[in-house]
Design a protein around this motif. Structure first.
Motif, PDB file in Angstrom:
ATOM      1  N   PHE A 158      -5.584   0.135  11.170  1.00  0.00           N
ATOM      2  CA  PHE A 158      -5.477   0.471   9.755  1.00  0.00           C
ATOM      3  C   PHE A 158      -6.329  -0.466   8.898  1.00  0.00           C
ATOM      4  O   PHE A 158      -6.426  -1.665   9.162  1.00  0.00           O
ATOM      5  CB  PHE A 158      -4.022   0.396   9.293  1.00  0.00           C
ATOM      6  N   GLU A 159      -6.963   0.106   7.889  1.00  0.00           N
ATOM      7  CA  GLU A 159      -7.683  -0.634   6.867  1.00  0.00           C
ATOM      8  C   GLU A 159      -7.099  -0.266   5.508  1.00  0.00           C
ATOM      9  O   GLU A 159      -6.599   0.854   5.310  1.00  0.00           O
ATOM     10  CB  GLU A 159      -9.174  -0.325   6.892  1.00  0.00           C
ATOM     11  N   TYR A 160      -7.215  -1.209   4.562  1.00  0.00           N
ATOM     12  CA  TYR A 160      -6.605  -1.040   3.244  1.00  0.00           C
ATOM     13  C   TYR A 160      -7.678  -1.170   2.166  1.00  0.00           C
ATOM     14  O   TYR A 160      -8.584  -1.997   2.266  1.00  0.00           O
ATOM     15  CB  TYR A 160      -5.517  -2.085   3.026  1.00  0.00           C
ATOM     16  N   PHE A 161      -7.527  -0.353   1.143  1.00  0.00           N
ATOM     17  CA  PHE A 161      -8.491  -0.342   0.049  1.00  0.00           C
ATOM     18  C   PHE A 161      -7.731  -0.379  -1.275  1.00  0.00           C
ATOM     19  O   PHE A 161      -6.840   0.444  -1.519  1.00  0.00           O
ATOM     20  CB  PHE A 161      -9.365   0.913   0.120  1.00  0.00           C
ATOM     21  N   GLN A 162      -8.095  -1.339  -2.120  1.00  0.00           N
ATOM     22  CA  GLN A 162      -7.437  -1.494  -3.421  1.00  0.00           C
ATOM     23  C   GLN A 162      -8.382  -1.049  -4.524  1.00  0.00           C
ATOM     24  O   GLN A 162      -9.551  -1.472  -4.572  1.00  0.00           O
ATOM     25  CB  GLN A 162      -7.026  -2.941  -3.649  1.00  0.00           C
ATOM     26  N   HIS A 163      -7.875  -0.218  -5.408  1.00  0.00           N
ATOM     27  CA  HIS A 163      -8.684   0.298  -6.519  1.00  0.00           C
ATOM     28  C   HIS A 163      -9.060  -0.823  -7.474  1.00  0.00           C
ATOM     29  O   HIS A 163      -8.227  -1.654  -7.861  1.00  0.00           O
ATOM     30  CB  HIS A 163      -7.896   1.369  -7.279  1.00  0.00           C
ATOM     31  N   LEU A 164     -10.342  -0.851  -7.866  1.00  0.00           N
ATOM     32  CA  LEU A 164     -10.815  -1.822  -8.850  1.00  0.00           C
ATOM     33  C   LEU A 164     -11.300  -1.153 -10.134  1.00  0.00           C
ATOM     34  O   LEU A 164     -11.030  -1.646 -11.225  1.00  0.00           O
ATOM     35  CB  LEU A 164     -11.944  -2.670  -8.257  1.00  0.00           C
ATOM     36  N   LYS A 165     -12.040  -0.037 -10.001  1.00  0.00           N
ATOM     37  CA  LYS A 165     -12.556   0.647 -11.198  1.00  0.00           C
ATOM     38  C   LYS A 165     -12.800   2.115 -10.885  1.00  0.00           C
ATOM     39  O   LYS A 165     -12.970   2.503  -9.729  1.00  0.00           O
ATOM     40  CB  LYS A 165     -13.868   0.006 -11.668  1.00  0.00           C
ATOM     41  N   GLY A 166     -12.827   2.916 -11.945  1.00  0.00           N
ATOM     42  CA  GLY A 166     -13.166   4.323 -11.791  1.00  0.00           C
ATOM     43  C   GLY A 166     -11.984   5.182 -11.388  1.00  0.00           C
ATOM     44  O   GLY A 166     -10.818   4.832 -11.633  1.00  0.00           O
ATOM     45  N   ASP A 167     -12.282   6.321 -10.778  1.00  0.00           N
ATOM     46  CA  ASP A 167     -11.236   7.263 -10.381  1.00  0.00           C
ATOM     47  C   ASP A 167     -10.319   6.649  -9.332  1.00  0.00           C
ATOM     48  O   ASP A 167     -10.760   5.911  -8.448  1.00  0.00           O
ATOM     49  CB  ASP A 167     -11.861   8.537  -9.798  1.00  0.00           C
ATOM     50  N   VAL A 168      -9.050   6.990  -9.419  1.00  0.00           N
ATOM     51  CA  VAL A 168      -8.065   6.571  -8.421  1.00  0.00           C
ATOM     52  C   VAL A 168      -7.832   7.738  -7.474  1.00  0.00           C
ATOM     53  O   VAL A 168      -7.510   8.846  -7.902  1.00  0.00           O
ATOM     54  CB  VAL A 168      -6.737   6.155  -9.083  1.00  0.00           C
ATOM     55  N   VAL A 169      -8.010   7.506  -6.190  1.00  0.00           N
ATOM     56  CA  VAL A 169      -7.784   8.558  -5.204  1.00  0.00           C
ATOM     57  C   VAL A 169      -6.359   8.431  -4.671  1.00  0.00           C
ATOM     58  O   VAL A 169      -5.724   7.377  -4.781  1.00  0.00           O
ATOM     59  CB  VAL A 169      -8.805   8.492  -4.055  1.00  0.00           C
ATOM     60  N   GLU A 170      -5.861   9.497  -4.084  1.00  0.00           N
ATOM     61  CA  GLU A 170      -4.473   9.497  -3.617  1.00  0.00           C
ATOM     62  C   GLU A 170      -4.342   9.020  -2.171  1.00  0.00           C
ATOM     63  O   GLU A 170      -3.488   8.204  -1.853  1.00  0.00           O
ATOM     64  CB  GLU A 170      -3.874  10.898  -3.763  1.00  0.00           C
ATOM     65  N   GLU A 171      -5.170   9.551  -1.286  1.00  0.00           N
ATOM     66  CA  GLU A 171      -4.992   9.254   0.124  1.00  0.00           C
ATOM     67  C   GLU A 171      -6.273   8.845   0.839  1.00  0.00           C
ATOM     68  O   GLU A 171      -6.199   8.222   1.898  1.00  0.00           O
ATOM     69  CB  GLU A 171      -4.399  10.472   0.851  1.00  0.00           C
ATOM     70  N   ASP A 172      -7.417   9.209   0.303  1.00  0.00           N
ATOM     71  CA  ASP A 172      -8.646   9.032   1.054  1.00  0.00           C
ATOM     72  C   ASP A 172      -9.778   8.641   0.109  1.00  0.00           C
ATOM     73  O   ASP A 172      -9.890   9.199  -0.988  1.00  0.00           O
ATOM     74  CB  ASP A 172      -9.000  10.335   1.788  1.00  0.00           C
ATOM     75  N   ALA A 212       0.824  -1.207   0.000  1.00  0.00           N
ATOM     76  CA  ALA A 212       0.000   0.000   0.000  1.00  0.00           C
ATOM     77  C   ALA A 212       0.857   1.257   0.000  1.00  0.00           C
ATOM     78  O   ALA A 212       0.451   2.299  -0.526  1.00  0.00           O
ATOM     79  CB  ALA A 212      -0.921  -0.007   1.218  1.00  0.00           C
ATOM     80  N   ALA A 213       2.060   1.164   0.574  1.00  0.00           N
ATOM     81  CA  ALA A 213       2.921   2.334   0.631  1.00  0.00           C
ATOM     82  C   ALA A 213       3.556   2.662  -0.724  1.00  0.00           C
ATOM     83  O   ALA A 213       3.992   3.794  -0.945  1.00  0.00           O
ATOM     84  CB  ALA A 213       4.024   2.111   1.675  1.00  0.00           C
ATOM     85  N   ASN A 214       3.599   1.692  -1.624  1.00  0.00           N
ATOM     86  CA  ASN A 214       4.319   1.881  -2.887  1.00  0.00           C
ATOM     87  C   ASN A 214       3.455   1.784  -4.138  1.00  0.00           C
ATOM     88  O   ASN A 214       3.920   2.110  -5.231  1.00  0.00           O
ATOM     89  CB  ASN A 214       5.453   0.854  -2.981  1.00  0.00           C
ATOM     90  N   ASP A 215       2.251   1.320  -4.012  1.00  0.00           N
ATOM     91  CA  ASP A 215       1.377   1.151  -5.173  1.00  0.00           C
ATOM     92  C   ASP A 215       0.245   2.175  -5.092  1.00  0.00           C
ATOM     93  O   ASP A 215      -0.541   2.168  -4.139  1.00  0.00           O
ATOM     94  CB  ASP A 215       0.813  -0.270  -5.188  1.00  0.00           C
ATOM     95  N   PRO A 216       0.130   3.073  -6.077  1.00  0.00           N
ATOM     96  CA  PRO A 216      -0.909   4.112  -6.023  1.00  0.00           C
ATOM     97  C   PRO A 216      -2.329   3.564  -6.090  1.00  0.00           C
ATOM     98  O   PRO A 216      -3.282   4.304  -5.824  1.00  0.00           O
ATOM     99  CB  PRO A 216      -0.596   4.979  -7.243  1.00  0.00           C
ATOM    100  N   LYS A 217      -2.489   2.282  -6.414  1.00  0.00           N
ATOM    101  CA  LYS A 217      -3.827   1.713  -6.442  1.00  0.00           C
ATOM    102  C   LYS A 217      -4.327   1.309  -5.060  1.00  0.00           C
ATOM    103  O   LYS A 217      -5.452   0.841  -4.913  1.00  0.00           O
ATOM    104  CB  LYS A 217      -3.871   0.509  -7.377  1.00  0.00           C
ATOM    105  N   TYR A 218      -3.474   1.455  -4.071  1.00  0.00           N
ATOM    106  CA  TYR A 218      -3.850   1.129  -2.699  1.00  0.00           C
ATOM    107  C   TYR A 218      -3.889   2.393  -1.850  1.00  0.00           C
ATOM    108  O   TYR A 218      -3.075   3.304  -2.050  1.00  0.00           O
ATOM    109  CB  TYR A 218      -2.858   0.150  -2.065  1.00  0.00           C
ATOM    110  N   ILE A 219      -4.793   2.435  -0.900  1.00  0.00           N
ATOM    111  CA  ILE A 219      -4.769   3.479   0.114  1.00  0.00           C
ATOM    112  C   ILE A 219      -4.877   2.822   1.478  1.00  0.00           C
ATOM    113  O   ILE A 219      -5.451   1.740   1.627  1.00  0.00           O
ATOM    114  CB  ILE A 219      -5.897   4.522  -0.072  1.00  0.00           C
ATOM    115  N   LYS A 220      -4.310   3.475   2.446  1.00  0.00           N
ATOM    116  CA  LYS A 220      -4.275   2.986   3.827  1.00  0.00           C
ATOM    117  C   LYS A 220      -4.919   4.038   4.713  1.00  0.00           C
ATOM    118  O   LYS A 220      -4.554   5.215   4.652  1.00  0.00           O
ATOM    119  CB  LYS A 220      -2.825   2.737   4.236  1.00  0.00           C
ATOM    120  N   SER A 221      -5.884   3.621   5.536  1.00  0.00           N
ATOM    121  CA  SER A 221      -6.614   4.567   6.374  1.00  0.00           C
ATOM    122  C   SER A 221      -6.601   4.106   7.822  1.00  0.00           C
ATOM    123  O   SER A 221      -6.836   2.930   8.110  1.00  0.00           O
ATOM    124  CB  SER A 221      -8.071   4.699   5.894  1.00  0.00           C
ATOM    125  N   ASP A 222      -6.322   5.036   8.703  1.00  0.00           N
ATOM    126  CA  ASP A 222      -6.422   4.764  10.138  1.00  0.00           C
ATOM    127  C   ASP A 222      -7.862   5.011  10.557  1.00  0.00           C
ATOM    128  O   ASP A 222      -8.347   6.153  10.566  1.00  0.00           O
ATOM    129  CB  ASP A 222      -5.469   5.670  10.914  1.00  0.00           C
TER     130      ASP A 222
END
Length: 821
Positions: free
Chosen positions: A265-279, A217-227
């Protein structure tokens, strides 16, 4: 014209009165009033959802969050009771609603039926009817209009369960179609329009799919990490605490969890549509102005939040009522409905308003008038008045506004007419297979029926009005539990409920069939009869019944005689002066949910079996949600249920021909581990010990349950028609006292078996082999080992499903296992 609203919204939780909130809760609602973000969370079953994420999004981010569970969990198991099938689906629906009442989300469903464990998404989508369920997901998106869709599972085989994978696949398909007016055009109307969410993310986690998720998640822009572990000063809890409490409402599945807190922490992986940066919600810029409000309305909403005085919530009333008028005049319809509801709730909260409508009883017949009493009290301020009270097909316009003096009840007696239809969960009103048949499209997606009756009050404050609407309930006082409530229902005049769902006739001797007849009105007379299949006979022909009191029950007994040859059919009761089809009556009552009343066509299956048993006494140790002992009794065995005390105080278990340990007993009875030595001694001295399946989950207390080591695994055969192979055709289980053949495995329901044995000691002998299509042979569903003078058997076969369904071959096979010497 003043717009009306309903406090009983699309995903309402339970039938309750309108009660005032604390100042902290009011402040949280005001924050949410000024937020315009929505998230739709999609998965397959009740208990699949991540309640911690829902609590964080709904309270930490103040978004509107809805959980779309494709099924109601009807194909699952039950840790706290005996409900299975549709009744289990009702229980699990209510547990979801209980969870949403804690984590702050709302709830929706598709029409998909949980038909049991599925190993592939192809099988799932074929059985569900892909287009039907896809249409329901599209409808959910168009109705709710989420900005972001979050799936709990990946759209590939990593989802494990075919339902899980299918839920993500359907979410992605629906994302593409929801904005297309040519897709499912029959859904579109003035309220439902095409809608395009911005993106789809998968709420992934490391313990199952990727142990290196944090670095990924720290290196792939398709992942975001949220506390998500933040603390809410208004609610006095962190979001993971709230989510933990919500998770523990899934009690029938054994999903109680410890309350956690702190950084999470929870992790979210992009599947479709807009890619968000942090949230997840960073790109959602919707505001009062973007949904039609004037700058003045937007400033007013902001002022309400900035100026709220927790010591004097009533001081916010003038601005809230002014905001209400601005919403009515300016906001687009979709958001006006949402914000009107939020504002009207806040007005009631700031006034300390409590509203309830209580019926004099918890049921009434169709199309009759019943008495109810409305009670309102304003505990936060004076100056409120009631101008009208209305309900479907009735109402009361007050000649003079009735003031609500501070902290004093206003009471109004009402006479309300019930609807014509008997209460029944809308999805169970028509026969169904792998998806529910719902003829009224306005009901599709609702978590439960709308209340039988709602009463709407128009209330004024300083010459400005608002509406509150509450359902009619029934309440009473229990000397132990205190005040209790249950939803009001519409009932038939009388019901007839069989003691058993199936009656087994192992010979041509007659058997007593008992039916509980319950009257739902005073001074009711009827006559009970029993309709039997061709070739069967019944006596007496009719039994007269006279009831004095409402809810009085009487048990009638008929002697039913089967034909000489094998036969299957259905028993149906008849009641004079009661409309056909006669309904059965079931209550699903647990402390954590409102009592659910279920009516349904009354019937019971009868099976004339060619069945031979070696009669004897069976000791039965109950498991979780276990009714196998009832079926064993019906075969002609004498069954003695054994408790912990019975095992502790019994010096000799040799009186029992066989001892059977019920399903999941080693998941729920810690005391059972103390008696392994005694049970093994019973076997060693010549006893026959049979252990039914236990789940290989975190609550398995021990797998050391046999005379020799074996592991309870996760192998299962889900195809109920999977071909069976006898590994040892000469084994007594297949020959004595009944000759078992492949035909005995016809007509099975839902599955062959689950949680098969694996890695067993060589002293065990596997007896059956079967497998799902494309898989290797599974041979751990029935293993047997001699020990001393006796024997031990582990059974993963789903007798707990087959016996209540009246499957003849299941009875014959179990009879052989129990008769073994």
């Amino acid at each position: 014209m003043m717009k009306r609203f309903s406090l009983f919204v699309f995903a309402s939780v339970i039938s309750v009165s309108l009660n005032a909130q604390s100042s902290g809760q009011i402040q949280k609602k005001i924050e949410k009033l000024n937020t315009f973000q929505k998230v739709l969370y999609i998965a397959a079953h009740p208990d699949d959802e991540n309640t911690r994420v829902i609590a964080w999004l709904g309270n930490g981010r103040n978004a509107e969050v809805r959980y779309l569970s494709l099924t109601r969990g009807d194909g699952g198991q039950n840790m706290i009771g005996t409900e299975l099938g549709p009744h289990l689906g009702i229980l699990r629906t209510q547990e979801l609603l209980a969870a949403r009442s804690i984590d702050g989300g709302t709830q929706a469903f598709s029409r998909a039926v949980d038909f049991g464990y599925s190993k592939t998404s192809d099988e799932t989508l074929e059985k569900w009817n892909h287009d039907v369920v896809l249409g329901d997901v599209v409808r959910a998106i168009r109705t709710f209009r989420p900005d972001v869709i979050v799936t709990r599972f990946p759209p590939d085989s990593r989802g494990g369960h075919g339902h899980h994978t299918a839920s993500a696949m359907l979410a992605l398909e629906a994302y593409e179609l929801a904005a297309n007016p040519d897709a499912f055009p029959e859904q579109l109307n003035n309220e439902i329009e095409p809608w395009q969410p911005k993106s789809v993310y998968w709420n992934t986690y490391s313990w199952r799919w990727d142990p290196n998720l944090d670095s990924l998640a720290a290196n792939d822009p398709k992942y975001i990490k949220s506390d998500i572990g933040g603390y809410d000063r208004y609610l006095g809890e962190s979001y993971v605490e709230i989510g933990s409490k919500a998770r523990s409402q899934h009690k029938c599945q054994g999903f109680g969890v410890s309350i956690t807190m702190g950084e999470t922490f929870e992790y979210f992986q992009h599947l479709k549509g807009d890619v968000v940066e942090e949230d997840l919600l960073e790109s959602i810029d919707r505001s009062w102005e973007t949904v039609g409000a004037t700058p003045e309305v937007a400033r007013l909403a902001e002022a309400i939040q900035e100026e709220f005085d927790p010591q004097h919530p009533e001081a916010s009333l003038p601005k809230l009522l002014a905001l209400r008028a601005g919403i009515v005049d300016h906001l687009e319809q979709h958001w006006a409905q949402i914000k009107l509801q939020q504002v009207d709730e806040l007005i009631a909260d700031c006034a300390g308003l409590y509203v309830e409508v209580i019926a004099e009883d918890w049921s009434a017949l169709p199309s009759v008038y019943f008495n109810a009493k409305a009670r309102l009290i304003a505990r936060g301020t004076d100056g409120l008045s009631v101008t009208s009270v209305t309900w479907p097909n009735g109402g009361l316009t007050l000649k003079k506004a009735e003031e609500l003096p501070l902290n004093r009840f206003f009471t109004q007696s009402l006479q309300i007419k019930t609807p014509m239809e008997v209460s029944q969960p809308y999805w169970l009103r028509a026969p169904f297979d792998a998806s529910y048949h719902v003829t009224d499209p306005t009901l599709i997606g609702l978590p439960q029926n709308p209340p039988v009756c709602e009463v709407e009050f128009r209330i004024e404050y300083e010459n400005a009005g608002f509406f509150v609407r509450v359902p009619v309930d029934y309440k009473w006082s229990d000397r132990v539990e205190g005040e209790q409530r249950r939803p009001f229902v519409v009932s038939p005049r009388a019901t007839a409920t069989f003691d058993e769902p199936v009656f087994i006739f192992a010979s041509d001797e007659s058997k007593t069939v008992r039916i509980r007849v319950k009257s739902f009105e005073d001074n009711f007379s009827t006559a009970a009869r029993l309709k039997v299949p061709e070739g069967w006979s019944v006596s007496p022909r009719s039994i007269p019944l006279d009831f004095t009191d409402k809810y009085e029950e009487k048990v009638v007994a008929f002697e039913v005689t089967p034909p000489a040859e094998s036969s299957e059919g259905t028993l149906q009761p008849e009641l004079a002066f009661v409309s056909d089809p006669i309904q059965e009556f079931t209550e699903i009552a647990y402390p954590h949910i409102p009592t659910q009343v279920v009516f349904g066509n009354a019937q019971s299956k009868v099976v004339r079996l060619n069945l031979v048993i070696d009669k004897g006494t069976i000791g039965y140790i109950q498991g979780a949600g276990d009714e196998v002992d009832v079926a064993i009794q019906q075969m002609g065995f004498h069954v003695v249920n054994l408790s912990e005390n019975d095992l502790a105080n019994s010096d000799d278990l040799g009186m029992f021909q066989t001892i059977v340990i019920g399903i999941r007993a080693y998941n729920v009875h810690p005391w059972l581990l103390n008696y392994k030595e005694k049970l093994m001694k019973y076997v060693e001295n010549g006893g026959n010990l049979v252990v039914q399946y236990n789940t290989a989950t975190r609550d398995l207390l021990s797998s050391d349950i046999g005379p020799y080591p074996f592991t309870i695994g996760r192998d299962r055969v889900t195809e109920e028609d999977a071909r069976v192979r006898f590994i040892d055709p000469a084994h007594p289980f297949f020959n004595n006292p009944n000759a078992i053949s492949e035909s005995d495995f016809e007509g099975w329901v839902q599955e062959r078996g689950l949680y098969f044995a694996t890695d067993w000691d060589k002293k065990y002998q596997p007896l059956l082999s079967w497998h799902d299509e494309g898989e290797p042979a599974r041979i751990g569903g029935l293993i047997f080992a001699p020990y001393g003078k006796g024997s031990f058997t582990y059974v993963g076969i789903s007798f707990f499903r087959e016996l209540p369904a009246g499957v003849p071959g299941a009875f014959r096979l179990l009879a052989n296992i129990l008769s073994y010497e």
